[in-house]
Write a protein that holds these residues in place. Structure first.
Motif, PDB file in Angstrom:
ATOM      1  N   LEU A   1      10.324   7.293   5.293  1.00 29.47           N
ATOM      2  CA  LEU A   1       9.022   7.102   4.626  1.00 29.47           C
ATOM      3  C   LEU A   1       8.476   8.438   4.121  1.00 29.47           C
ATOM      4  O   LEU A   1       7.926   8.524   3.029  1.00 29.47           O
ATOM      5  CB  LEU A   1       8.027   6.446   5.592  1.00 29.47           C
ATOM      6  N   HIS A   2       8.656   9.485   4.933  1.00 28.86           N
ATOM      7  CA  HIS A   2       8.186  10.815   4.534  1.00 28.86           C
ATOM      8  C   HIS A   2       8.938  11.285   3.280  1.00 28.86           C
ATOM      9  O   HIS A   2       8.314  11.758   2.314  1.00 28.86           O
ATOM     10  CB  HIS A   2       8.373  11.794   5.701  1.00 28.86           C
ATOM     11  N   ARG A   3      10.269  11.083   3.295  1.00 32.34           N
ATOM     12  CA  ARG A   3      11.081  11.495   2.125  1.00 32.34           C
ATOM     13  C   ARG A   3      10.682  10.723   0.867  1.00 32.34           C
ATOM     14  O   ARG A   3      10.809  11.218  -0.243  1.00 32.34           O
ATOM     15  CB  ARG A   3      12.579  11.248   2.412  1.00 32.34           C
ATOM     16  N   SER A   4      10.161   9.489   1.069  1.00 33.41           N
ATOM     17  CA  SER A   4       9.782   8.670  -0.102  1.00 33.41           C
ATOM     18  C   SER A   4       8.506   9.186  -0.755  1.00 33.41           C
ATOM     19  O   SER A   4       8.096   8.688  -1.797  1.00 33.41           O
ATOM     20  CB  SER A   4       9.617   7.206   0.315  1.00 33.41           C
ATOM     21  N   GLY A   5       7.822  10.163  -0.107  1.00 32.90           N
ATOM     22  CA  GLY A   5       6.644  10.770  -0.754  1.00 32.90           C
ATOM     23  C   GLY A   5       5.341  10.632   0.015  1.00 32.90           C
ATOM     24  O   GLY A   5       4.270  10.878  -0.544  1.00 32.90           O
ATOM     25  N   ILE A   6       5.403  10.230   1.301  1.00 33.45           N
ATOM     26  CA  ILE A   6       4.182  10.146   2.118  1.00 33.45           C
ATOM     27  C   ILE A   6       4.121  11.424   2.970  1.00 33.45           C
ATOM     28  O   ILE A   6       4.965  11.619   3.862  1.00 33.45           O
ATOM     29  CB  ILE A   6       4.189   8.876   2.998  1.00 33.45           C
ATOM     30  N   PRO A   7       3.155  12.318   2.731  1.00 32.61           N
ATOM     31  CA  PRO A   7       3.172  13.620   3.415  1.00 32.61           C
ATOM     32  C   PRO A   7       3.128  13.544   4.954  1.00 32.61           C
ATOM     33  O   PRO A   7       3.833  14.292   5.617  1.00 32.61           O
ATOM     34  CB  PRO A   7       1.934  14.328   2.857  1.00 32.61           C
TER      35      PRO A   7
ATOM     36  N   GLY B   1       0.812  -1.228   0.000  1.00 32.06           N
ATOM     37  CA  GLY B   1       0.000   0.000   0.000  1.00 32.06           C
ATOM     38  C   GLY B   1       0.841   1.271   0.000  1.00 32.06           C
ATOM     39  O   GLY B   1       0.529   2.226  -0.714  1.00 32.06           O
ATOM     40  N   VAL B   2       1.945   1.291   0.776  1.00 32.67           N
ATOM     41  CA  VAL B   2       2.742   2.529   0.863  1.00 32.67           C
ATOM     42  C   VAL B   2       3.406   2.873  -0.479  1.00 32.67           C
ATOM     43  O   VAL B   2       3.745   4.024  -0.713  1.00 32.67           O
ATOM     44  CB  VAL B   2       3.812   2.512   1.992  1.00 32.67           C
ATOM     45  N   LYS B   3       3.550   1.863  -1.336  1.00 29.20           N
ATOM     46  CA  LYS B   3       4.168   2.128  -2.650  1.00 29.20           C
ATOM     47  C   LYS B   3       3.333   3.128  -3.444  1.00 29.20           C
ATOM     48  O   LYS B   3       3.850   3.828  -4.299  1.00 29.20           O
ATOM     49  CB  LYS B   3       4.328   0.821  -3.444  1.00 29.20           C
ATOM     50  N   ALA B   4       2.012   3.197  -3.154  1.00 29.28           N
ATOM     51  CA  ALA B   4       1.124   4.132  -3.877  1.00 29.28           C
ATOM     52  C   ALA B   4       1.122   5.521  -3.220  1.00 29.28           C
ATOM     53  O   ALA B   4       0.408   6.409  -3.678  1.00 29.28           O
ATOM     54  CB  ALA B   4      -0.281   3.564  -3.937  1.00 29.28           C
ATOM     55  N   LYS B   5       1.925   5.705  -2.143  1.00 31.61           N
ATOM     56  CA  LYS B   5       2.086   6.998  -1.445  1.00 31.61           C
ATOM     57  C   LYS B   5       0.770   7.613  -0.968  1.00 31.61           C
ATOM     58  O   LYS B   5       0.295   8.628  -1.507  1.00 31.61           O
ATOM     59  CB  LYS B   5       2.814   8.038  -2.337  1.00 31.61           C
ATOM     60  N   PRO B   6       0.156   6.999   0.061  1.00 31.18           N
ATOM     61  CA  PRO B   6      -1.045   7.606   0.642  1.00 31.18           C
ATOM     62  C   PRO B   6      -0.715   8.949   1.295  1.00 31.18           C
ATOM     63  O   PRO B   6       0.462   9.250   1.541  1.00 31.18           O
ATOM     64  CB  PRO B   6      -1.488   6.584   1.691  1.00 31.18           C
ATOM     65  N   PHE B   7      -1.732   9.723   1.631  1.00 29.46           N
ATOM     66  CA  PHE B   7      -1.533  11.042   2.250  1.00 29.46           C
ATOM     67  C   PHE B   7      -1.014  10.892   3.680  1.00 29.46           C
ATOM     68  O   PHE B   7      -0.177  11.665   4.136  1.00 29.46           O
ATOM     69  CB  PHE B   7      -2.868  11.794   2.259  1.00 29.46           C
ATOM     70  N   LEU B   8      -1.531   9.876   4.395  1.00 24.87           N
ATOM     71  CA  LEU B   8      -1.154   9.703   5.810  1.00 24.87           C
ATOM     72  C   LEU B   8      -1.134   8.209   6.134  1.00 24.87           C
ATOM     73  O   LEU B   8      -2.034   7.473   5.721  1.00 24.87           O
ATOM     74  CB  LEU B   8      -2.178  10.429   6.691  1.00 24.87           C
ATOM     75  N   ILE B   9      -0.112   7.784   6.876  1.00 24.20           N
ATOM     76  CA  ILE B   9      -0.107   6.414   7.417  1.00 24.20           C
ATOM     77  C   ILE B   9       0.073   6.494   8.932  1.00 24.20           C
ATOM     78  O   ILE B   9       0.594   7.483   9.445  1.00 24.20           O
ATOM     79  CB  ILE B   9       1.001   5.515   6.796  1.00 24.20           C
ATOM     80  N   LYS B  10      -0.404   5.462   9.660  1.00 26.18           N
ATOM     81  CA  LYS B  10      -0.294   5.464  11.117  1.00 26.18           C
ATOM     82  C   LYS B  10       0.254   4.126  11.637  1.00 26.18           C
ATOM     83  O   LYS B  10      -0.450   3.376  12.301  1.00 26.18           O
ATOM     84  CB  LYS B  10      -1.676   5.749  11.766  1.00 26.18           C
ATOM     85  N   PRO B  11       1.504   3.813  11.279  1.00 26.77           N
ATOM     86  CA  PRO B  11       2.048   2.558  11.790  1.00 26.77           C
ATOM     87  C   PRO B  11       2.296   2.623  13.297  1.00 26.77           C
ATOM     88  O   PRO B  11       2.579   3.699  13.833  1.00 26.77           O
ATOM     89  CB  PRO B  11       3.382   2.431  11.044  1.00 26.77           C
ATOM     90  N   ASN B  12       2.170   1.476  13.968  1.00 22.24           N
ATOM     91  CA  ASN B  12       2.622   1.419  15.361  1.00 22.24           C
ATOM     92  C   ASN B  12       4.071   0.922  15.333  1.00 22.24           C
ATOM     93  O   ASN B  12       4.674   0.767  14.263  1.00 22.24           O
ATOM     94  CB  ASN B  12       1.679   0.569  16.221  1.00 22.24           C
TER      95      ASN B  12
END
Ligand SMILES: Nc1ncnc2c1ncn2[C@@H]1O[C@H](COP(=O)(O)OP(=O)(O)OP(=O)(O)O)[C@@H](O)[C@H]1O
Ligand SMILES: O=P(O)(O)OC[C@@]1(O)O[C@H](CO)[C@@H](O)[C@@H]1O
Length: 310
Positions: free
Chosen positions: A210-216, A174-185
């Motif tokens: 992860l942020h540098r990879s394009g996830i805001p 899923g993160v490969k598609a660069k969502p706007f926000l993720i909330k991993p523990n």
């Protein structure tokens, strides 16, 4: 409006037992409660309690599926599911006399390629009605590992803020598609980068990558220690007050629901983090998952400590 996606809906059963949980013994249940579950439905209930307009979608099937829809409707949560042949699963959370929680999570009945196609068509029709989409939890067998990636691509094309909260392969793909926000523990951030993230420094380093990879927005939830976020505005931490935790299952979902509500209201990052920690810590103060009392949330809100650390 906020759309919540729950691919693996469940009837959540909370069993309260008196003594410790003992394998191989007959355990009598003191009280049992059934609620509409699967992570995304907890998110939906919390968004409703936050006072924002929400619509729940995903797959439901059989008697359990109809039961979940009835439970949601009774709670005033509008829902539009794709009905599948397989029976919606049950998930059991045993709360024992030692204060421990043990969860049994069924895998969920498989979904066919036709059922997946029907869901993608429905999702496409719902997108123009919403500004934020949350996607939470595991997926039943039959769906591809990149199912969330497909939804994220569709949502981004429609200009919608896509929030992803899942684990394992679904998260990695899923993160490969660069969502706007993720909330991993803590565990999920380690899974994502394929390396341990034990200390706060290691977790923040992973979040920055992860942020540098394009996830805001990369939000790490830290249980009783609160949460940290890495985003374009900087790095922030938020710490909840000391509370009497009754049931912490669904705290992550409450945090996602509160962040979706905050984005819908146009909050800035500090206000979003403060609100999300206040709501999720208030959720821990009750037995019911995906529920918080407004007075607990308001009290916690006054006491959450937000700091900009980078
Ligand atoms: N014991 C606690 N005391 C205060 N706040 C808590 C506690 N546990 C959780 N929270 C709040 O809930 C948020 C999310 O919790 P956590 O990090 O455990 O999420 P999670 O692992 O995704 O949870 P789950 O999968 O059970 O929903 C935390 O950031 C915090 O704000
Ligand atoms: O199999 P999933 O969807 O990942 O997790 C399911 C579940 O454990 O998550 C919720 C708590 O977060 C419960 O309501 C539910 O039973």
């Amino acid at each position: 409006m906020i759309l919540t996606v729950t691919l693996n809906v469940a009837v959540d059963k909370a069993y309260v037992i008196e003594g410790p949980l003992q394998a191989g013994e007959v355990m009598r249940v003191k009280t049992c409660s059934n609620t509409a579950g699967g992570k995304g439905l907890n998110v939906s209930k919390v968004i409703g309690l936050c006072g924002e307009e929400v619509l729940a979608t995903g797959f439901t099937g059989g008697f359990n599926g109809a039961y979940v829809e009835k439970l949601l409707t009774e709670k005033g949560i509008p829902n539009e599911f794709v009905h599948v042949k397989g029976e919606t699963r049950s998930c059991i959370n045993i709360l024992d006399g030692d204060g421990k929680s043990t969860e049994f999570l069924e895998p969920g009945a498989p979904v066919t390629a036709e059922e997946e196609a029907a869901f993608l068509r429905k999702f496409e029709t719902l997108l123009p009605k919403c500004s934020v989409v949350t996607m939470s939890g595991s997926a039943p067998k039959g769906l591809p590992a990149d199912i969330y990636g497909k939804l994220i691509a569709m949502g981004k094309k429609a200009g919608v803020k896509m929030i992803l909260d899942t684990s394992g392969q679904y998260l990695i793909e899923g993160v490969k598609a660069k969502p706007f926000l993720i909330k991993p523990n803590h565990d999920e951030i380690a899974q994502l980068l394929g390396r341990p993230a034990e200390t706060m420094e290691e977790m923040l380093e992973s979040a920055k990558e992860l942020h540098r990879s394009g996830i805001p927005y990369v939000v790490i939830s830290l249980g009783a220690d609160g949460a940290a976020v890495v985003c374009g505005e900087g790095v922030y931490t938020a710490r909840p007050p000391k509370i009497q935790a009754v049931n912490t299952v669904g705290c992550g979902d409450s945090m996602v629901g509160a962040m979706a509500a905050a984005l819908e209201r146009g909050y800035g990052v500090e206000e979003m983090l403060r609100y999300a920690v206040a709501v999720s810590s208030a959720n821990a103060m009750n037995l019911e998952t995906g529920y918080f009392r407004q007075e607990d949330m308001e009290e916690n809100l006054k006491q959450v400590i937000v700091e900009k650390i980078g």
